[in-house]
Design a protein around this motif. Structure first.
Motif, mmCIF file in Angstrom:
data_model
loop_
_atom_site.group_PDB
_atom_site.id
_atom_site.type_symbol
_atom_site.label_atom_id
_atom_site.label_comp_id
_atom_site.label_asym_id
_atom_site.label_seq_id
_atom_site.Cartn_x
_atom_site.Cartn_y
_atom_site.Cartn_z
ATOM 1 N N GLU A 380 16.152 17.125 31.262
ATOM 2 C CA GLU A 380 14.888 16.648 30.382
ATOM 3 C C GLU A 380 15.159 16.596 28.735
ATOM 4 N N GLY A 381 14.591 15.704 28.212
ATOM 5 C CA GLY A 381 14.763 15.662 26.862
ATOM 6 C C GLY A 381 15.222 14.178 26.460
ATOM 7 N N SER A 382 14.720 13.703 25.206
ATOM 8 C CA SER A 382 15.379 12.417 24.678
ATOM 9 C C SER A 382 16.766 12.607 24.549
ATOM 10 N N HIS A 383 17.532 11.549 24.453
ATOM 11 C CA HIS A 383 19.148 11.605 24.059
ATOM 12 C C HIS A 383 19.345 12.107 22.500
ATOM 13 N N SER A 388 21.924 16.469 19.836
ATOM 14 C CA SER A 388 21.908 17.564 18.629
ATOM 15 C C SER A 388 22.316 18.918 19.343
ATOM 16 N N LYS A 389 21.711 19.148 20.429
ATOM 17 C CA LYS A 389 21.989 20.414 20.983
ATOM 18 C C LYS A 389 23.410 20.452 21.444
ATOM 19 N N GLU A 398 27.397 19.596 9.823
ATOM 20 C CA GLU A 398 25.997 19.474 9.851
ATOM 21 C C GLU A 398 25.901 17.835 9.617
ATOM 22 N N VAL A 399 26.674 17.083 8.847
ATOM 23 C CA VAL A 399 26.651 15.845 8.754
ATOM 24 C C VAL A 399 26.475 15.049 10.117
ATOM 25 N N VAL A 400 27.197 15.384 10.883
ATOM 26 C CA VAL A 400 27.394 14.919 12.530
ATOM 27 C C VAL A 400 26.039 14.953 13.161
ATOM 28 N N ILE A 401 25.377 16.365 13.193
ATOM 29 C CA ILE A 401 24.190 16.806 13.641
ATOM 30 C C ILE A 401 22.854 15.821 13.110
ATOM 31 N N ASN A 402 22.848 15.823 11.632
ATOM 32 C CA ASN A 402 21.783 15.208 11.053
ATOM 33 C C ASN A 402 22.038 13.574 11.416
ATOM 34 N N SER A 403 23.280 13.033 11.485
ATOM 35 C CA SER A 403 23.283 11.695 11.884
ATOM 36 C C SER A 403 22.692 11.488 13.372
ATOM 37 N N ILE A 404 23.041 12.361 14.337
ATOM 38 C CA ILE A 404 22.572 12.141 15.605
ATOM 39 C C ILE A 404 21.027 12.448 15.467
ATOM 40 N N GLU A 405 20.334 13.248 14.747
ATOM 41 C CA GLU A 405 18.763 13.355 15.054
ATOM 42 C C GLU A 405 18.345 12.489 14.209
ATOM 43 N N SER A 406 18.890 11.663 13.283
ATOM 44 C CA SER A 406 18.063 10.591 12.322
ATOM 45 C C SER A 406 18.238 9.279 12.593
ATOM 46 N N HIS A 407 19.372 8.951 13.558
ATOM 47 C CA HIS A 407 19.596 7.758 13.775
ATOM 48 C C HIS A 407 18.514 6.858 14.253
#
Length: 521
Positions: A380-383, A388-389, A398-407
């Motif tokens: 369950e949950g969006s991709h 991000s998880k 952190e750059v990779v995590i933020n890129s996943i969350e904000s794309h």
């Protein structure tokens, strides 16, 4: 004398009698043995004849039994063949009836189209007639106006264009000069921001997937073998694989349906292996399924390693490489998720190189931006959230995590690389041919574009070209002049940007055409 005779004659008589008895014994003993042997031989012959009679009778009984069994089996096979032939005959009759119905429907549609064509031809003739009448009236009005103004139409047009050109050219020159000066003052400070934010306007999340695979069969007989006696084989397959196997009237085809692309791939490989092997039974099915699961897992891991090597990305967690490899079996709007992620990684790296940023870090962020799609069909949950998880779990920067969350714009982009991932994701998804689109959505978008154009006064026709990526707007030259055409193009562009969501870019072309027509008689 008599006494002597008796003394001498008795042994002689005894000897003679003994000789006679011996001769008789010599003669009769072989005769008795021959009779005895003859009796034994007759007895053995009688016993052999009796055994032979028993064997013949048993053989006859066994032969009759075998003949009866073969006869019953042949009759059973004949009944099955007759039943199969009857079933095929019924199917052929049904198909013939369907073809007849379709033929009738096509004939009706053809007649309706002919009637519509005749109606349109009549209307075109009426329009041509009215157009000729209207042109005659316009010509007479122009003649009257020329008499009143004491100036021809061409002279009036040239005068108007000269005045408008003089005024507009001055204003445009001043405007362009001011903008160039403003751009030179701010370009050095905003270059990175402008490049990072470019093209990120139209990105949007995509969730459509391909949910079926088709497995070809060598013949329709294989369907029965896959189903098995009382359906035991197909039940075993569906339980072990976790998919739905659809077996319908489509010849020599089995459809594998499942929202989980990994299970769907395992099922497809297992069916192909079973068909090739020919031994279809629950025990063999279990062996083949387990073997195909291992093959798919090995392929997933190898795919993740190959992608990391191809992009030159070191030190990626082995388990995270498996998630990257799983993207090979995931699609969005027909676009392969792994190919899309690799393309985004290359685009992000190229833009990062132009801006003087860390190219490997940019590629890493681009490759992992959609890693959540490797598990969104089973968790369950969006991709975005799932990706991000995973990135946090395996210690990504952190750059990779933020890129996943904000794309997709769900979270604010904190780094320039995050903006680059947005731009690359949009480029990869919106380029022509990258993704397929639902027919209904496509038609609605085209109709909306044409409605926006036709809502303006002075527009008599509009066409959406190149799958909605170009609009050609035809205007009435008497109602809209050249300056008005530029203004109309700008207004249509602004309305499309504000009211619609679409991939890529849409080019708006306003066409103002004036035709002078005369007929020589």
């Amino acid at each position: 004398m008599s006494a002597e005779f008796a003394t001498v004659g008795l042994p002689i008589i005894t000897a003679v009698v003994g000789l006679l008895v011996g001769a008789l014994l010599v003669f009769f003993i072989p005769l008795f043995k021959k009779q005895r042997d003859s009796a034994k031989g007759s007895k053995i012959i009688r016993e052999a004849e009796i055994k032979a009679e028993h064997l013949v009778k048993n053989a006859q009984l066994d032969g009759k039994q075998v003949v009866n069994e073969m006869k019953l089996e042949a009759e059973k096979e004949i009944r099955e063949k007759k039943s199969e032939f009857a079933s095929l005959e019924n199917k052929l009759i049904q198909r013939e009836a369907n073809i007849d119905r379709r033929d009738g429907a096509l004939i009706q549609k053809e007649n309706a189209l002919d009637e519509k064509n005749e109606t349109l031809n009549r209307r075109l003739k009426d329009v041509d007639k009215k157009e000729a009448q209207l042109q005659a009236k316009i010509d007479s009005i122009i003649v009257e106006l020329e008499k009143v103004a004491q100036m021809s139409t061409q002279e009036a047009k040239d005068e108007l264009f000269a005045r408008v050109e003089s005024k507009v050219s001055t204003e445009l020159a001043v405007f362009i000069k001011n903008k160039e000066e403003e751009a030179r003052e701010t370009s050095a400070q905003k270059a990175q921001e402008l490049l990072g934010l470019a093209i990120s306007k139209y990105a949007q999340e995509v969730t459509t997937e391909k949910t079926v695979n088709v497995v070809a069969l060598p013949s329709d007989e294989m369907k029965g073998r896959i189903i098995g006696r009382e359906g035991r084989n197909i039940r075993s397959l569906e339980q072990l694989l976790g998919v739905d196997l659809i077996i319908d009237d489509t010849p020599e085809v089995i459809t594998v349906s499942c929202f989980n692309p990994i299970r769907r791939e395992i099922a497809t490989k297992s069916l192909e292996a079973l068909i090739k092997d020919g031994r279809i039974q629950p025990g063999r099915i279990e062996e083949i399924v387990e073997k195909c699961k291992q093959e798919v897992e090995e392929t997933i891991h190898k795919t993740g390693q190959d992608v990391a090597f191809k992009l030159g990305l070191p030190r990626i967690n082995k388990e995270l490489l498996d998630y990257i490899g799983r993207l090979r079996y995931r699609t969005s709007f027909g676009q392969n998720a792994l190919d899309h992620s690799i393309e985004v990684a290359y685009l992000t790296g190229a833009m990062a190189a132009e801006l003087g940023l860390d190219v490997n870090l940019a590629k890493r962020a681009g490759l992992l931006h959609d890693v959540g799609k490797a598990v969104d069909f089973e968790t369950e949950g969006s991709h975005v959230d799932l990706g991000s998880k995973l990135a946090k779990k395996y210690g990504e920067p952190e750059v990779v995590i933020n890129s996943i969350e904000s794309h997709h714009g769900d979270t604010e982009a904190k780094f320039v690389i995050s903006h680059l991932v947005q731009a690359a994701d949009t480029l990869s998804a919106a380029r022509p041919g990258a993704r397929s689109e639902m027919l209904e959505n496509y038609i609605q978008r085209i109709e909306k574009l044409e409605e926006i154009c036709k809502s303006y006064d002075g527009v008599y026709q509009s066409y959406a070209m190149q799958s909605g990526r170009e609009l050609r707007v035809m205007v009435i030259p008497d109602k809209i002049d050249d300056i008005g055409a530029f203004k109309l193009a700008r207004e249509i562009r602004e309305r499309i940007e504000n009211e619609m969501t679409y991939p890529g870019q849409i080019k708006v072309s306003v066409i103002r055409e004036y035709r002078a027509i005369e007929t020589a008689k």
